[in-house]
Design a protein around this motif. Structure first.
Motif, short mmCIF file in Angstrom:
data_model
loop_
_atom_site.label_atom_id
_atom_site.label_comp_id
_atom_site.label_asym_id
_atom_site.label_seq_id
_atom_site.Cartn_x
_atom_site.Cartn_y
_atom_site.Cartn_z
N SER A 48 21.16 21.17 89.29
CA SER A 48 20.42 22.34 88.83
C SER A 48 21.14 23.59 89.32
CB SER A 48 18.98 22.34 89.35
OG SER A 48 18.94 22.43 90.75
N ALA A 49 20.86 24.71 88.68
CA ALA A 49 21.42 25.99 89.08
C ALA A 49 20.37 26.77 89.85
CB ALA A 49 21.86 26.78 87.84
N SER A 50 20.70 27.20 91.06
CA SER A 50 19.76 27.94 91.88
C SER A 50 19.59 29.35 91.33
CB SER A 50 20.26 27.99 93.32
OG SER A 50 19.37 28.74 94.12
N ILE A 51 18.34 29.81 91.24
CA ILE A 51 18.11 31.16 90.72
C ILE A 51 17.28 32.03 91.67
CG2 ILE A 51 18.31 30.51 88.28
CD1 ILE A 51 15.30 30.39 88.10
N ALA A 52 16.70 31.44 92.70
CA ALA A 52 15.89 32.27 93.62
C ALA A 52 15.65 31.51 94.92
CB ALA A 52 14.56 32.65 92.98
N HIS A 53 15.33 32.25 95.96
CA HIS A 53 14.92 31.68 97.24
C HIS A 53 13.75 32.51 97.77
CE1 HIS A 53 18.92 29.82 97.06
NE2 HIS A 53 18.42 28.91 97.86
N GLU A 54 12.83 31.85 98.45
CA GLU A 54 11.73 32.57 99.07
C GLU A 54 11.42 31.97 100.43
OE1 GLU A 54 7.97 32.32 97.07
OE2 GLU A 54 8.41 30.32 96.30
N ARG A 55 10.91 32.81 101.33
CA ARG A 55 10.63 32.39 102.69
C ARG A 55 9.29 31.65 102.79
NH1 ARG A 55 10.43 37.81 105.88
NH2 ARG A 55 9.32 38.37 103.97
N TYR A 56 9.19 30.82 103.81
CA TYR A 56 7.92 30.27 104.23
C TYR A 56 7.41 31.14 105.37
CZ TYR A 56 7.04 25.97 101.68
OH TYR A 56 6.70 25.06 100.71
N LEU A 57 6.17 31.60 105.26
CA LEU A 57 5.56 32.45 106.27
C LEU A 57 4.28 31.80 106.78
CD1 LEU A 57 5.98 35.85 104.37
CD2 LEU A 57 7.43 34.97 106.23
N ILE B 255 21.01 32.49 80.09
CA ILE B 255 19.84 33.37 80.20
C ILE B 255 19.03 32.99 81.43
CG2 ILE B 255 17.60 33.90 79.15
CD1 ILE B 255 18.99 33.83 76.42
N ALA B 256 18.83 31.68 81.65
CA ALA B 256 18.08 31.23 82.83
C ALA B 256 18.81 31.62 84.11
CB ALA B 256 17.87 29.72 82.76
N ARG B 257 20.14 31.44 84.12
CA ARG B 257 20.92 31.78 85.31
C ARG B 257 20.92 33.28 85.59
NH1 ARG B 257 25.96 27.68 84.10
NH2 ARG B 257 25.37 26.04 85.57
N SER B 258 20.80 34.08 84.53
CA SER B 258 20.83 35.54 84.71
C SER B 258 19.62 36.05 85.47
CB SER B 258 20.90 36.23 83.34
OG SER B 258 19.66 36.15 82.65
N LEU B 259 18.60 35.18 85.61
CA LEU B 259 17.39 35.59 86.32
C LEU B 259 17.53 35.45 87.82
CD1 LEU B 259 14.88 33.68 84.03
CD2 LEU B 259 15.50 36.08 83.86
N ALA B 260 18.68 34.94 88.25
CA ALA B 260 18.89 34.69 89.70
C ALA B 260 18.67 35.97 90.49
CB ALA B 260 20.30 34.17 89.94
N ARG B 261 17.95 35.80 91.59
CA ARG B 261 17.69 36.94 92.48
C ARG B 261 17.86 36.49 93.92
NH1 ARG B 261 12.18 35.63 90.85
NH2 ARG B 261 11.02 34.89 92.67
N PRO B 262 18.32 37.37 94.78
CA PRO B 262 18.53 36.98 96.18
C PRO B 262 17.21 36.80 96.90
CG PRO B 262 18.89 39.34 95.91
CD PRO B 262 18.69 38.78 94.53
N GLY B 263 17.23 35.98 97.92
CA GLY B 263 16.03 35.80 98.72
C GLY B 263 15.72 37.04 99.50
#
Length: 293
Positions: free
Chosen positions: A154-163, A284-292
């Motif tokens: 899969s292609a990674s497009i985002a990361h988010e923290r666990y809080l 198009i899906a990959r273009s949605l990638a955003r940094p964590g």
């Protein structure tokens, strides 16, 4: 045996109700029943257990259903391959999505797809990563927004923290900074899934490292259950950032010194599926990638 009969059988098997299946297929219920009965006569065995209360699949029906889903998916895939070879425009895309993507990257993706392919038909289904992967493998889904798993491309497009999720009535909700030692007097809510996930392993190791395993008082299978337990004031637990957007939220999310865990969101597709592997759809899906954050 006709493909139409197989599709009728699959509809009943999925609905487990002849009336709902008939409405879904837009045919009369007696006609649907006749087709299924003809199929059973040809096979020489019952596919359903019928009663006044419910409709259930027999063991033979369960096996036949799995085979029919594969056959029908293969027919659809063959049709798409033929259209792709002939240079025809994509007609339909079926998307599976986990909840964080549904409220996060999916709207932007759908908007871009709709602008580029105004005549395309889009079907969305929500589920967990395991369900979506099985849908990709069987051809029922063309593109999936999933959590990363081992052995799946899969292609990674985002990361988010666990809080740390804490009820607003909890003393920790007022603290500007929280350290691991602040959790020692708290009851902890932890994930305890059937299949041990990377998230679960990380926090189990952290709880063991800081001698907090004995504080685990409640366990759950999913994030919704965890935040419900937290909101009830029964304990604290680590949850992904997307929970901050839940309606009627009765908890706060707090960073904890010593805990730095991020979970990814990726887009996956079956390489043999010409609809999903079209470069522009995946791009198009990959273009949605955003940094964590």
């Amino acid at each position: 045996m006709e493909l139409r009969q197989l599709s009728y059988f699959v509809a009943v098997a999925e609905e487990l109700h002849f009336g709902r299946a008939a409405a879904k297929l837009r045919i009369a219920q007696p006609a649907l029943s006749n087709h299924v009965q003809a199929l059973e006569r040809e096979l020489g065995c019952p596919l359903f257990i019928r009663s006044t209360r419910r409709v259930e699949l027999t063991r033979a029906g369960e096996i036949f259903h799995a085979r029919c889903v594969g056959i029908l998916s293969e027919v659809d895939l063959s049709a798409e391959i033929t259209r792709a070879v002939a240079g025809k425009t994509i007609r339909q895309i079926r998307i599976g999505t986990v909840y964080p993507a549904t409220t996060g990257v999916l709207p932007a993706f759908l908007a871009k797809i709709a602008r580029k392919y105004p005549d395309i038909r889009i079907h969305i289904s929500s589920g967990n990563t395991g369900d979506i992967i099985r849908g990709l493998e069987s051809g029922q889904i063309n593109l999936g927004f999933i959590r990363p798993v081992e052995n799946i491309g899969s292609a990674s497009i985002a990361h988010e923290r666990y809080l740390l999720a804490v009820a607003r009535s909890n003393r920790l909700a007022e603290q500007a900074e929280i350290a691991i030692d602040d959790l020692r007097s708290e009851k902890i809510i932890a994930f305890n899934r059937q299949n041990l996930s990377f998230t679960e392993r990380y926090f189990n190791e952290k709880f063991e490292e800081y001698d907090l395993t004995g504080n685990i008082a409640y366990s759950c299978d999913d994030t919704y259950s965890l935040v419900s337990l937290v909101s009830a004031g029964l304990g604290i637990g680590f949850a992904p950032e997307w929970t901050e957007g839940l309606p009627n939220r009765a908890f706060e999310l707090k960073a904890v010194r010593g805990i730095d865990f991020r979970i990814g969101l990726g887009v996956a597709w079956n390489k043999e599926d010409p609809t999903a592997s079209r470069d522009d759809i995946v791009d198009i899906a990959r273009s949605l990638a955003r940094p964590g954050r």
